[in-house]
Design a protein around this motif. Structure first.
Motif, PDB file in Angstrom:
ATOM      1  N   ASP A 197       0.853  -1.189   0.000  1.00 11.66           N
ATOM      2  CA  ASP A 197       0.000   0.000   0.000  1.00 11.66           C
ATOM      3  C   ASP A 197       0.889   1.240   0.000  1.00 11.66           C
ATOM      4  N   PRO A 198       0.897   2.002  -1.098  1.00 11.95           N
ATOM      5  CA  PRO A 198       1.775   3.189  -1.177  1.00 11.95           C
ATOM      6  C   PRO A 198       1.384   4.298  -0.213  1.00 11.95           C
ATOM      7  N   ASN A 199       0.176   4.224   0.351  1.00 13.55           N
ATOM      8  CA  ASN A 199      -0.271   5.249   1.290  1.00 13.55           C
ATOM      9  C   ASN A 199       0.139   4.949   2.732  1.00 13.55           C
ATOM     10  N   VAL A 200       0.767   3.809   2.941  1.00 17.82           N
ATOM     11  CA  VAL A 200       1.125   3.368   4.291  1.00 17.82           C
ATOM     12  C   VAL A 200       2.630   3.197   4.415  1.00 17.82           C
TER      13      VAL A 200
ATOM     14  N   VAL B  16       1.308   3.272   9.518  1.00 20.57           N
ATOM     15  CA  VAL B  16       0.813   4.645   9.544  1.00 20.57           C
ATOM     16  C   VAL B  16       0.222   4.964   8.179  1.00 20.57           C
ATOM     17  N   TYR B  17      -1.033   5.385   8.159  1.00 22.48           N
ATOM     18  CA  TYR B  17      -1.689   5.775   6.901  1.00 22.48           C
ATOM     19  C   TYR B  17      -1.490   7.269   6.699  1.00 22.48           C
ATOM     20  N   HIS B  18      -0.748   7.601   5.654  1.00 22.57           N
ATOM     21  CA  HIS B  18      -0.437   9.020   5.398  1.00 22.57           C
ATOM     22  C   HIS B  18      -0.174   9.183   3.903  1.00 22.57           C
ATOM     23  N   PRO B  19      -1.236   9.375   3.116  1.00 22.74           N
ATOM     24  CA  PRO B  19      -1.058   9.514   1.658  1.00 22.74           C
ATOM     25  C   PRO B  19      -0.056  10.609   1.313  1.00 22.74           C
TER      26      PRO B  19
END
Length: 260
Positions: free
Chosen positions: A183-186, A208-211
Motif C-alpha cells: 500500500d503506497p499510502n502506508v 501509519v496511513y499518510h497519503p
C-alpha cells in the motif's frame, strides 16, 4: 610481513571493539548485556596476540655458505632472476598494506551505522520470524499506555486485537520509516528487536496511513508519530488497523536505536 599483517589486523579489530564499548556504540552490534564480557575478552585477545607475536619466532632464510646449490640459479617466464627474487615480489607486501589501510578505514574511521530498510527488505517485518520478539505485552491496570513502545503496539496489532480494543487508545511511537510493500499510502514506524546481536535482529513496525508521505519524508528517516488507531481507509490492505496522524514530527536517531 605476513606475521605483522595478522597481528596488526587483529589489533585493529580489537581496538575498534574496545572503542565501541567505551563510547556506548557497541549497542549497534550486540545486546548491552554482553558489553562487559565483550570488552574484557577483547583486551585479553589483544594481550595474547602481542604475546604470540613476541614469543613465537618467525621463519628465516637458511644462511648463505658461499656455495652455489642446484636450483639456486633459475629463470622465470620474464627472464633470469636478478638475485632479489621475482620482479613481482612487491605485490604481496603492497596487498598487505592495502588490507591494513582498508581495515583502519572501515573499523576506525567510518562511523558505525544502524541497520536500515535494506535489512528490513531481507527479513520478515512483523512476520513469523519475529514470533519471539512480538510477545504481547501485559496490559496496564489503569489503562495508561503512554509507556508502550513500537514493539508493544506491533505485538498487540499482530495478536489480532480488534478495532474496539484500539478505539480509545493513543500511541506515541518513534522509529525509522520503511515503506509498505502493498500500500503506497502506508509506511511503518520501524525498529529492530535485538536478542543477541545485529545478526539476529528482527524488524517490527506500526503501520501509519499518510497519503503522499513520500513527498515529505525519506525512507530510513526517523520520525515520532502520535495518533489514535483507526480502520485503514484502504479495505484491501492487509493492515486493517493503522495510525492516521494529523502531523508527523521528524526526529533524530536515538542513542539506542534498537529495542531489547
Amino acid at each position: 610481513m605476513s606475521r605483522w599483517q595478522g597481528v596488526v589486523l587483529s589489533l585493529i579489530g580489537l581496538t575498534a571493539t574496545i572503542w565501541l564499548g567505551l563510547s556506548g556504540q557497541l549497542a549497534l552490534y550486540i545486546h548491552p548485556r554482553y558489553f562487559v564480557f565483550t570488552v574484557i575478552m577483547a583486551v585479553i585477545a589483544g594481550v595474547l596476540a602481542l604475546a604470540a607475536f613476541a614469543l613465537v619466532p618467525g621463519t628465516s632464510d637458511a644462511p648463505d655458505d658461499g656455495h652455489t646449490h642446484d636450483g639456486d640459479a633459475h629463470t622465470d617466464a620474464d627472464g633470469p632472476s636478478d638475485g632479489h627474487g621475482s620482479r613481482w615480489g612487491w605485490v604481496w607486501p603492497a596487498g598487505s598494506v592495502l588490507t591494513i589501510i582498508a581495515a583502519v578505514v572501515a573499523l576506525l574511521i567510518l562511523p558505525p551505522s544502524t541497520l536500515t530498510t535494506a535489512t528490513v527488505a531481507q527479513r520478515d517485518l512483523n512476520g513469523s520470524a519475529s514470533a519471539l520478539t512480538l510477545k504481547a505485552p501485559a496490559l496496564p491496570g489503569k489503562g495508561d499506555y503512554s509507556a508502550f513502545t513500537v514493539r508493544d503496539w506491533a505485538s498487540l496489532l499482530r495478536s489480532g486485537a480488534g478495532q474496539d480494543f484500539f478505539a480509545d487508545k493513543t500511541a506515541t511511537v518513534t522509529g525509522f520509516i520503511s515503506a509498505d510493500k502493498t500500500d503506497p499510502n502506508v509506511f511503518f514506524v520501524t525498529r529492530f528487536v535485538v536478542t543477541c546481536c545485529a545478526v539476529d535482529a528482527q524488524p517490527i513496525g506500526v503501520p501509519v496511513y499518510h497519503p503522499g508521505w513520500q513527498n515529505d519524508f525519506k525512507t530510513d528517516s526517523w520520525v515520532t508519530v502520535t495518533s489514535s488507531f483507526r480502520a485503514n481507509p484502504n479495505a484491501a490492505s492487509p493492515e486493517a488497523i493503522v495510525l492516521i496522524p494529523d502531523s508527523i514530527k521528524s526526529t533524530s536517531q536515538p542513542a539506542q536505536p534498537y529495542v531489547y
